[in-house]
Structures are given as C-alpha cells and as structure tokens.
Design a protein around this motif. Structure first.
Motif, PDB file in Angstrom:
ATOM      1  N   PHE A 294       5.453   4.365   2.019  1.00  8.58           N
ATOM      2  CA  PHE A 294       5.870   5.583   2.712  1.00  8.58           C
ATOM      3  C   PHE A 294       6.698   5.248   3.958  1.00  8.58           C
ATOM      4  O   PHE A 294       7.739   5.847   4.198  1.00  8.58           O
ATOM      5  CB  PHE A 294       4.658   6.428   3.100  1.00  8.58           C
TER       6      PHE A 294
ATOM      7  N   LEU B 146       4.687   7.307  -7.048  1.00  8.63           N
ATOM      8  CA  LEU B 146       3.960   6.080  -7.423  1.00  8.63           C
ATOM      9  C   LEU B 146       3.091   6.303  -8.663  1.00  8.63           C
ATOM     10  O   LEU B 146       3.035   5.449  -9.547  1.00  8.63           O
ATOM     11  CB  LEU B 146       3.103   5.584  -6.255  1.00  8.63           C
TER      12      LEU B 146
ATOM     13  N   SER C 232       3.298   9.625  -3.066  1.00 11.21           N
ATOM     14  CA  SER C 232       2.105   9.423  -3.907  1.00 11.21           C
ATOM     15  C   SER C 232       2.365   9.859  -5.344  1.00 11.21           C
ATOM     16  O   SER C 232       1.965   9.175  -6.289  1.00 11.21           O
ATOM     17  CB  SER C 232       0.916  10.192  -3.341  1.00 11.21           C
TER      18      SER C 232
ATOM     19  N   THR D 193      -3.093  -0.882  -3.942  1.00 11.97           N
ATOM     20  CA  THR D 193      -1.762  -1.394  -3.641  1.00 11.97           C
ATOM     21  C   THR D 193      -0.955  -1.337  -4.935  1.00 11.97           C
ATOM     22  O   THR D 193      -1.506  -1.179  -6.025  1.00 11.97           O
ATOM     23  CB  THR D 193      -1.787  -2.837  -3.097  1.00 11.97           C
ATOM     24  N   TYR D 194       0.349  -1.468  -4.790  1.00 13.71           N
ATOM     25  CA  TYR D 194       1.242  -1.380  -5.944  1.00 13.71           C
ATOM     26  C   TYR D 194       2.139  -2.604  -5.973  1.00 13.71           C
ATOM     27  O   TYR D 194       2.496  -3.151  -4.936  1.00 13.71           O
ATOM     28  CB  TYR D 194       2.091  -0.107  -5.865  1.00 13.71           C
TER      29      TYR D 194
ATOM     30  N   SER E 121       0.848  -1.193   0.000  1.00 17.93           N
ATOM     31  CA  SER E 121       0.000   0.000   0.000  1.00 17.93           C
ATOM     32  C   SER E 121       0.886   1.247   0.000  1.00 17.93           C
ATOM     33  O   SER E 121       2.087   1.178   0.295  1.00 17.93           O
ATOM     34  CB  SER E 121      -0.907   0.009   1.235  1.00 17.93           C
ATOM     35  N   THR E 122       0.280   2.385  -0.281  1.00 19.21           N
ATOM     36  CA  THR E 122       1.025   3.648  -0.256  1.00 19.21           C
ATOM     37  C   THR E 122       1.613   3.881   1.128  1.00 19.21           C
ATOM     38  O   THR E 122       2.765   4.312   1.252  1.00 19.21           O
ATOM     39  CB  THR E 122       0.103   4.823  -0.650  1.00 19.21           C
ATOM     40  N   SER E 123       0.861   3.573   2.176  1.00 14.56           N
ATOM     41  CA  SER E 123       1.367   3.804   3.533  1.00 14.56           C
ATOM     42  C   SER E 123       2.535   2.877   3.861  1.00 14.56           C
ATOM     43  O   SER E 123       3.485   3.285   4.545  1.00 14.56           O
ATOM     44  CB  SER E 123       0.251   3.669   4.569  1.00 14.56           C
TER      45      SER E 123
ATOM     46  N   GLU F  16      -0.782  -0.529 -10.473  1.00 15.49           N
ATOM     47  CA  GLU F  16      -1.674  -0.137  -9.391  1.00 15.49           C
ATOM     48  C   GLU F  16      -2.806  -1.158  -9.344  1.00 15.49           C
ATOM     49  O   GLU F  16      -3.488  -1.381 -10.346  1.00 15.49           O
ATOM     50  CB  GLU F  16      -2.227   1.265  -9.655  1.00 15.49           C
TER      51      GLU F  16
END
Length: 108
Positions: A11, A30, A27, A51-52, A6-8, A41
């Motif tokens: 991060f 990505l 962000s 999610t990536y 996920s982005t979080s 993505e």
C-alpha cells in the motif's frame, strides 16, 4: 521469489505513485492476483499478517521469530509423502504451505 511484502508495504509503495488511493482496492487487488495464481499469499503462524510474493517454483519459508524476517527455503514435500498423508487422513490435498520458524542467521 524472495521478495516478501506485507499489504501495508505494498500500500505504501502504491500510495507514493497514486496519492489518494485507499487500502481496500489494494487488498482486493492482492486477493484477485492471488486467485489468478500471479502472487502467492504467505500465511504465517500465530496470527502474523500475511505477506505476498511473486509466483515461482514451489518452496517453503523460514520465519525468524526474533526479527520477523521471511526467507525462502528450497524444500518441498515429496509427492509420495503428500499422497500418503492424504490417503491416511481421507482428504484431498490441493496445495501445501510449509513455514519453518526459529532464529535467522543474523539473530542467532
């Protein structure tokens, strides 16, 4: 393929290496990597966060509705099926994003 973050999560990993970095540059990076075709993505139904994963062979995904895990499923709609859907619907399909949902082997 097989690494869904996920982005979080991304991060948190970057912030450990570059303290003080904000979420916005992550962000944007990505999105740029997605636009360049370097990451995929994965959009999940029902408003879950995207999610990536690294780009790789085309495949589908399985999302466990109990624990939230995401797994690769080695399946792709046949090109003839995509052409038939496009023809019947009067659209031009440029990509597909197929996600199955249910309970993973651990949660069953």
């Amino acid at each position: 393929v097989g690494c869904h973050r996920s982005t979080s999560e991304i991060f948190s990993e970057v912030a450990r290496r570059l303290p003080g970095i904000g979420a916005t540059p992550i962000s944007r990076a990505l999105a740029r990597l997605r636009d360049l075709g370097l990451v995929r993505e994965v959009l999940l139904p029902h408003g879950h966060a995207a999610t990536y994963e690294p780009m790789g062979p085309d495949h589908a995904h399985f999302h466990c509705t109990s624990c939230g895990s995401i797994e690769d499923v080695h399946y792709r709609l046949p090109n003839a099926t995509l052409r038939r859907i496009a023809s019947r619907s009067g659209v031009a399909i440029v990509s597909e994003n197929l996600t199955f949902e249910g309970l993973c082997a651990t949660c069953r």
